[in-house]
Design a protein around this motif. Structure first.
Motif, PDB file in Angstrom:
ATOM      1  N   LEU A 113      -2.129   0.365  -5.441  1.00  0.00           N
ATOM      2  CA  LEU A 113      -3.287  -0.293  -6.033  1.00  0.00           C
ATOM      3  C   LEU A 113      -3.573  -1.606  -5.308  1.00  0.00           C
ATOM      4  O   LEU A 113      -2.692  -2.442  -5.128  1.00  0.00           O
ATOM      5  N   VAL A 114      -4.830  -1.771  -4.889  1.00  0.00           N
ATOM      6  CA  VAL A 114      -5.257  -2.978  -4.192  1.00  0.00           C
ATOM      7  C   VAL A 114      -6.220  -3.726  -5.107  1.00  0.00           C
ATOM      8  O   VAL A 114      -7.254  -3.184  -5.496  1.00  0.00           O
ATOM      9  N   PRO A 115      -5.897  -4.961  -5.485  1.00  0.00           N
ATOM     10  CA  PRO A 115      -6.767  -5.703  -6.419  1.00  0.00           C
ATOM     11  C   PRO A 115      -8.201  -5.777  -5.916  1.00  0.00           C
ATOM     12  O   PRO A 115      -8.430  -5.791  -4.708  1.00  0.00           O
ATOM     13  N   ASP A 116      -9.139  -5.804  -6.848  1.00  0.00           N
ATOM     14  CA  ASP A 116      -8.931  -5.837  -8.285  1.00  0.00           C
ATOM     15  C   ASP A 116      -8.706  -4.429  -8.833  1.00  0.00           C
ATOM     16  O   ASP A 116      -9.187  -3.446  -8.278  1.00  0.00           O
ATOM     17  N   ILE A 117      -7.959  -4.365  -9.955  1.00  0.00           N
ATOM     18  CA  ILE A 117      -7.750  -3.089 -10.637  1.00  0.00           C
ATOM     19  C   ILE A 117      -8.806  -2.997 -11.730  1.00  0.00           C
ATOM     20  O   ILE A 117      -8.739  -3.686 -12.739  1.00  0.00           O
ATOM     21  N   GLU A 118      -9.795  -2.152 -11.519  1.00  0.00           N
ATOM     22  CA  GLU A 118     -10.985  -2.149 -12.373  1.00  0.00           C
ATOM     23  C   GLU A 118     -11.088  -0.876 -13.208  1.00  0.00           C
ATOM     24  O   GLU A 118     -12.073  -0.154 -13.132  1.00  0.00           O
ATOM     25  N   GLY A 119     -10.073  -0.600 -14.007  1.00  0.00           N
ATOM     26  CA  GLY A 119     -10.203   0.526 -14.921  1.00  0.00           C
ATOM     27  C   GLY A 119      -9.013   1.462 -14.894  1.00  0.00           C
ATOM     28  O   GLY A 119      -8.359   1.647 -13.870  1.00  0.00           O
ATOM     29  N   LEU A 120      -8.731   2.054 -16.052  1.00  0.00           N
ATOM     30  CA  LEU A 120      -7.653   3.021 -16.192  1.00  0.00           C
ATOM     31  C   LEU A 120      -8.099   4.078 -17.192  1.00  0.00           C
ATOM     32  O   LEU A 120      -8.614   3.758 -18.263  1.00  0.00           O
ATOM     33  N   SER A 121      -7.931   5.349 -16.832  1.00  0.00           N
ATOM     34  CA  SER A 121      -8.325   6.433 -17.726  1.00  0.00           C
ATOM     35  C   SER A 121      -7.203   7.464 -17.780  1.00  0.00           C
ATOM     36  O   SER A 121      -6.366   7.541 -16.879  1.00  0.00           O
ATOM     37  N   ILE A 122      -7.186   8.262 -18.850  1.00  0.00           N
ATOM     38  CA  ILE A 122      -6.128   9.245 -19.059  1.00  0.00           C
ATOM     39  C   ILE A 122      -6.715  10.653 -19.037  1.00  0.00           C
ATOM     40  O   ILE A 122      -7.690  10.937 -19.737  1.00  0.00           O
ATOM     41  N   TYR A 123      -6.123  11.504 -18.232  1.00  0.00           N
ATOM     42  CA  TYR A 123      -6.425  12.927 -18.272  1.00  0.00           C
ATOM     43  C   TYR A 123      -5.360  13.558 -19.163  1.00  0.00           C
ATOM     44  O   TYR A 123      -4.178  13.556 -18.826  1.00  0.00           O
ATOM     45  N   TYR A 124      -5.784  14.113 -20.288  1.00  0.00           N
ATOM     46  CA  TYR A 124      -4.847  14.647 -21.269  1.00  0.00           C
ATOM     47  C   TYR A 124      -4.493  16.099 -20.945  1.00  0.00           C
ATOM     48  O   TYR A 124      -5.363  16.955 -20.835  1.00  0.00           O
ATOM     49  N   GLY A 125      -3.188  16.343 -20.818  1.00  0.00           N
ATOM     50  CA  GLY A 125      -2.698  17.693 -20.634  1.00  0.00           C
ATOM     51  C   GLY A 125      -1.976  18.157 -21.879  1.00  0.00           C
ATOM     52  O   GLY A 125      -1.928  17.464 -22.903  1.00  0.00           O
ATOM     53  N   GLU A 126      -1.393  19.312 -21.804  1.00  0.00           N
ATOM     54  CA  GLU A 126      -0.715  19.908 -22.953  1.00  0.00           C
ATOM     55  C   GLU A 126       0.663  19.292 -23.149  1.00  0.00           C
ATOM     56  O   GLU A 126       1.355  18.952 -22.192  1.00  0.00           O
ATOM     57  N   ASN A 127       1.040  19.134 -24.434  1.00  0.00           N
ATOM     58  CA  ASN A 127       2.379  18.671 -24.797  1.00  0.00           C
ATOM     59  C   ASN A 127       2.747  17.338 -24.156  1.00  0.00           C
ATOM     60  O   ASN A 127       3.859  17.144 -23.656  1.00  0.00           O
ATOM     61  N   GLY A 128       1.794  16.416 -24.159  1.00  0.00           N
ATOM     62  CA  GLY A 128       2.063  15.074 -23.652  1.00  0.00           C
ATOM     63  C   GLY A 128       1.986  14.914 -22.159  1.00  0.00           C
ATOM     64  O   GLY A 128       2.284  13.841 -21.619  1.00  0.00           O
ATOM     65  N   THR A 129       1.618  15.969 -21.436  1.00  0.00           N
ATOM     66  CA  THR A 129       1.479  15.861 -19.982  1.00  0.00           C
ATOM     67  C   THR A 129       0.092  15.326 -19.639  1.00  0.00           C
ATOM     68  O   THR A 129      -0.737  15.077 -20.503  1.00  0.00           O
ATOM     69  N   GLY A 130      -0.166  15.193 -18.368  1.00  0.00           N
ATOM     70  CA  GLY A 130      -1.466  14.707 -17.920  1.00  0.00           C
ATOM     71  C   GLY A 130      -1.307  13.623 -16.878  1.00  0.00           C
ATOM     72  O   GLY A 130      -0.246  13.494 -16.247  1.00  0.00           O
ATOM     73  N   TYR A 131      -2.339  12.812 -16.733  1.00  0.00           N
ATOM     74  CA  TYR A 131      -2.341  11.827 -15.650  1.00  0.00           C
ATOM     75  C   TYR A 131      -2.972  10.511 -16.091  1.00  0.00           C
ATOM     76  O   TYR A 131      -3.899  10.497 -16.911  1.00  0.00           O
TER      77      TYR A 131
END
Length: 233
Positions: free
Chosen positions: A102-120
């Protein structure tokens, strides 16, 4: 000043136990200027960007200078190749470091929801216009990064201020989910003066099919929507 810098570099080499390769950028630029055709360049004097109007030439990859002070991406790539060529032939591996993707600025974070607590976890690295992907579970292992490039006449994403992702099917164009990213430097540009500097204030959002992101990785990411009676994953 140079003597002080060299002394600091010597101390840093001893402290880290590494060999720091010093690059003479001016010499590398002079090599390019001496034989621009050998490097695929057709213009080594005129900037690709008109800082008065904000207009960019149609072939910036053939230019040496982006503006009056900065080189083009092509030129920087050639200089980077020069660094690689100057490294000792006996060097067959590079020291592994814990450099953040990650190279500043860090402008956002989102979650990709997978099954049983997995994802990204997907983080927006504005400094290099990329997006870093981490595993949602465990120790949040870093899985790789990607950029949103130009496609079918739509320009690439730069200087993004955020993103969001969803795995719900959204019609024929987005059957396995959608990634939405903000493009902070959209084309065509609209140059305006900001604190005596020209800035492009043209922005928009880019829609990217999630499966295109998932399949771009060497080990493809999850790219199908998951449903049950009570929840959409």
């Amino acid at each position: 000043m140079k003597i002080c810098i060299y002394a600091e570099l010597d101390e840093l080499e001893d402290e880290l136990g590494v060999n720091i390769v010093e690059l003479d950028v001016a010499s590398e630029v002079a090599k390019i200027q001496a034989n621009p055709g050998d490097f695929g360049l057709t213009n080594i004097t005129t900037p690709a960007l008109n800082t008065t109007t904000g207009a960019v030439v149609p072939n910036p990859e053939e230019y040496l200078w982006w503006d009056q002070f900065h080189l083009t991406t092509t030129a920087y790539s050639l200089i980077a190749q020069g660094v690689s060529d100057d490294i000792s032939q006996g060097t067959n591996e590079f020291t592994t470091t814990n450099i953040s993707p990650l190279v500043p600025d860090i402008e956002g974070l989102s979650i990709y929801y997978g099954e049983n607590g997995t994802g990204y976890l997907i983080a927006n690295s504005q400094g290099d216009s990329s997006y870093a992907v981490f595993s949602r579970e465990g120790n949040n292992e870093y899985l790789g990064s990607f950029v949103v490039g130009d496609n079918n006449g739509i320009d690439q994403v730069n200087e993004s201020d955020g993103l969001d992702v969803i795995n719900v099917p959204l019609g024929e164009e987005f059957p396995n989910g959608l990634l939405v990213v903000q493009d902070g430097a959209n084309d065509p540009q609209n140059a305006v003066e900001d604190e005596e500097e020209l800035e492009n204030n043209s922005t928009n959002f880019k829609f990217v099919p999630w499966d295109e992101v998932a399949n771009a990785f060497e080990n493809p990411l999850q790219n199908r929507h998951l449903r049950n009676k009570n929840k959409i994953w």
